[in-house]
Enzyme design. Structure first.
Site, PDB file in Angstrom:
ATOM      1  N   GLU A   1       0.915  10.121  37.219  1.00 14.65           N
ATOM      2  CA  GLU A   1       2.350  10.270  37.434  1.00 14.65           C
ATOM      3  C   GLU A   1       2.703   9.422  38.647  1.00 14.65           C
ATOM      4  OE1 GLU A   1       4.317  11.532  35.410  1.00 14.65           O
ATOM      5  OE2 GLU A   1       2.928  12.589  34.102  1.00 14.65           O
TER       6      GLU A   1
ATOM      7  N   CYS B   1      10.532  10.850  43.241  1.00 19.17           N
ATOM      8  CA  CYS B   1      10.123   9.773  42.333  1.00 19.17           C
ATOM      9  C   CYS B   1      11.138   9.543  41.218  1.00 19.17           C
ATOM     10  CB  CYS B   1       8.755  10.076  41.731  1.00 19.17           C
ATOM     11  SG  CYS B   1       8.672  11.598  40.769  1.00 19.17           S
TER      12      CYS B   1
END
Length: 507
Positions: free
Chosen positions: A210, A244
């Site tokens: 990720e 993010c």
């Protein structure tokens, strides 16, 4: 044997014993994780405040609430997820049983980042527990107080034979990665993701990465500017920009930019007051490296909102302040031994606030457009049309998420169909993260693999193909045995081949 190798060996022995496989065991461990979140809530609030001075409201929304939602969703559905999935069979196996069994991988390593140190460690942990794995957790050493809290308190709520927390800096983490794990889950930067993937490749270990990236936000001329400005400002500056999935830059027409700037300024003042430096609703970040990196990015374009800096106070913008190294970086700092009540006091300067900056006249080749910002800066670039925006997006690495603001459904559909990204959200930011049933993950540079909800369970489960045949009925098997006879071939093909359906799929 090294301590890490001994730990992995001990957990593997526990997994091989079958201890983690029963649903009752998995439910009990998940319930224990729920008690940790409830009973240590105040400790979590104190630890995140000491590390980042993150507002309690943001901790509740982005750390505790998401973890509870994920946990409850898993508890509600685990029984159904664990069931064997029976599949269609050919004629030759009609009397047999064919299904997919969801097996645990074994011993899993989860490496968490510092920007959401509870959420991004525990949400994948929930999936790993639900799938029946043993787990080694490595929280970020950057958020020292959360690291200590997790290392000392979380094991008390879980089975210590099957779950462990390792506190480690760069060197220790590198040695940890030398061990053979059955699955590795990493959240962090693409550069460190490559290191993790290289280490995993030595053992042919599957990975979920990720990562991050530059998330575009296209703003169509036909949208409510005030609503859009509030939602973009919230998504960009939540957690001081250290998210993010935050919109990394805005694409819009020159006419829309003229409308957007005052709307953004109004939204920022509404959220954080006339002096954001004094707002209690801005979090803090924890080191000098990110401050220096973000400060350098301010040389891109022209500052329309904020932008002032004070190196002595790590101050950028109208309160833009100190920031830290990129989330998930393997940075220095060894094991910690202090209890969670003895919070590590950061230097005074690291407690200064951050605040929003908006840049205009940004060029495609400016430094700020070459890397994920991961700080409270929002660049705006102008494009002539939606097609130009699509071309701009497609000419770059595929992002973790793509945002579109438009009151015209055809515009949203056009961008959705002609671009590629890990996720997609129209007319809002970040909110897709609150739905456990939506898989979350990147594509290409922004990541590999999916999790959240059932996707977490499936990520940490091996899809084991299973066929259970009867021991008798040997006459039915005779046509496939040597010596081969050509006249048997039509019968074998009829028994094993899947036939094309005659229904037209275009109707």
């Amino acid at each position: 044997m090294s301590p890490h190798a001994e730990l992995v060996s001990r957990l593997r022995a526990a997994w091989l014993s079958g201890k983690t496989r029963p649903m009752e065991y998995r439910l009990a461990q998940l319930e224990g994780l729920g008690r940790f979140l409830d009973e240590k809530k105040q400790d979590i609030l104190e630890a995140t405040a000491a590390d980042m001075r993150k507002p309690p409201f943001e901790v509740e929304v982005s750390e505790l609430s998401i973890c509870r939602s994920e946990l409850n969703h898993t508890l509600n559905n685990l029984g159904a997820w664990m069931k064997d999935k029976h599949v269609e069979k050919n004629w030759a196996t009609q009397l047999d049983s064919a299904f997919i069994r969801k097996d645990p991988y074994g011993v899993v390593l989860i490496i968490g980042p510092w920007n959401y140190p509870i959420n991004l460690l525990l949400v994948p942990l929930i999936g790993a527990i639900a799938a029946g794995n043993c787990v080694v957790m490595k929280p970020s050493e950057i958020t020292r107080n959360v690291e200590r809290l997790v290392a000392e308190m979380l094991p008390r709520y879980l089975d210590e034979d099957c779950f462990a927390v390792v506190t480690a800096g760069v060197e220790e983490t590198t040695r940890l990665l030398e061990n053979k794990f059955d699955y590795i889950f990493f959240t962090g930067s693409p550069s460190v993701g490559r290191i993790v993937m290289t280490a995993a490749a030595k053992h042919l270990t599957p990975v979920t990465l990720e990562l991050g990236g530059k998330n575009p936000c296209y703003v169509c001329d036909s949208c409510n500017v005030q609503n859009m400005a509030r939602r973009v400002a919230w998504g960009r500056f939540f957690n001081a920009g250290q998210t993010c999935v935050a919109p990394d830059y805005v694409l819009c027409s020159a006419e829309m930019q003229e409308k957007l700037l005052p709307a953004l300024r109004e939204a920022i003042t509404e959220f954080y007051g006339p002096n954001p430096q004094e707002s209690p609703d801005f979090g803090r970040i924890v080191g000098d490296r990110q401050f220096q990196r973000v400060q350098a990015l301010l040389h891109s374009g022209h500052t329309a909102i904020g932008g002032q800096t004070d190196a002595e106070e790590r101050y950028i913008g109208e309160g833009l302040g100190r920031t830290a190294g990129r989330r998930g970086e393997l940075q220095g700092g060894g094991p910690t031994r202090c209890g969670p009540r003895h919070l590590a006091r950061q230097p005074r300067l690291s407690s200064l606030p951050t605040a929003p900056t908006v840049l205009v006249e940004v060029q495609q080749d400016d430094p700020i457009m070459q890397e994920e910002i991961f700080g409270p800066i929002l660049p705006i670039l102008t494009v002539a049309s939606v097609d130009d925006a699509i071309a701009f997006i497609n000419a770059r690495e595929r992002p973790l998420v793509l945002y579109v603001f438009s009151s015209r459904k055809e515009v949203v559909k056009r961008v959705l169909e002609r671009t590629s990204s890990g996720g997609f959200c129209a007319n809002d930011t970040i909110m897709h993260m609150t739905i456990p049933s939506l898989p979350f993950g990147g594509i290409g540079q922004s990541g590999l693999g999916r999790y959240h909800g059932r996707s977490s369970f499936e990520t940490f489960s091996h899809q084991r193909s299973t066929l259970l045949r009867g021991a008798g009925r040997e006459t039915l098997n005779t046509p496939r045995y040597p010596p081969y006879a050509p006249h048997r071939l039509p019968l074998l093909r009829a028994a094993t081949e899947t036939k094309r359906q005659t229904t037209c799929l275009l109707l």
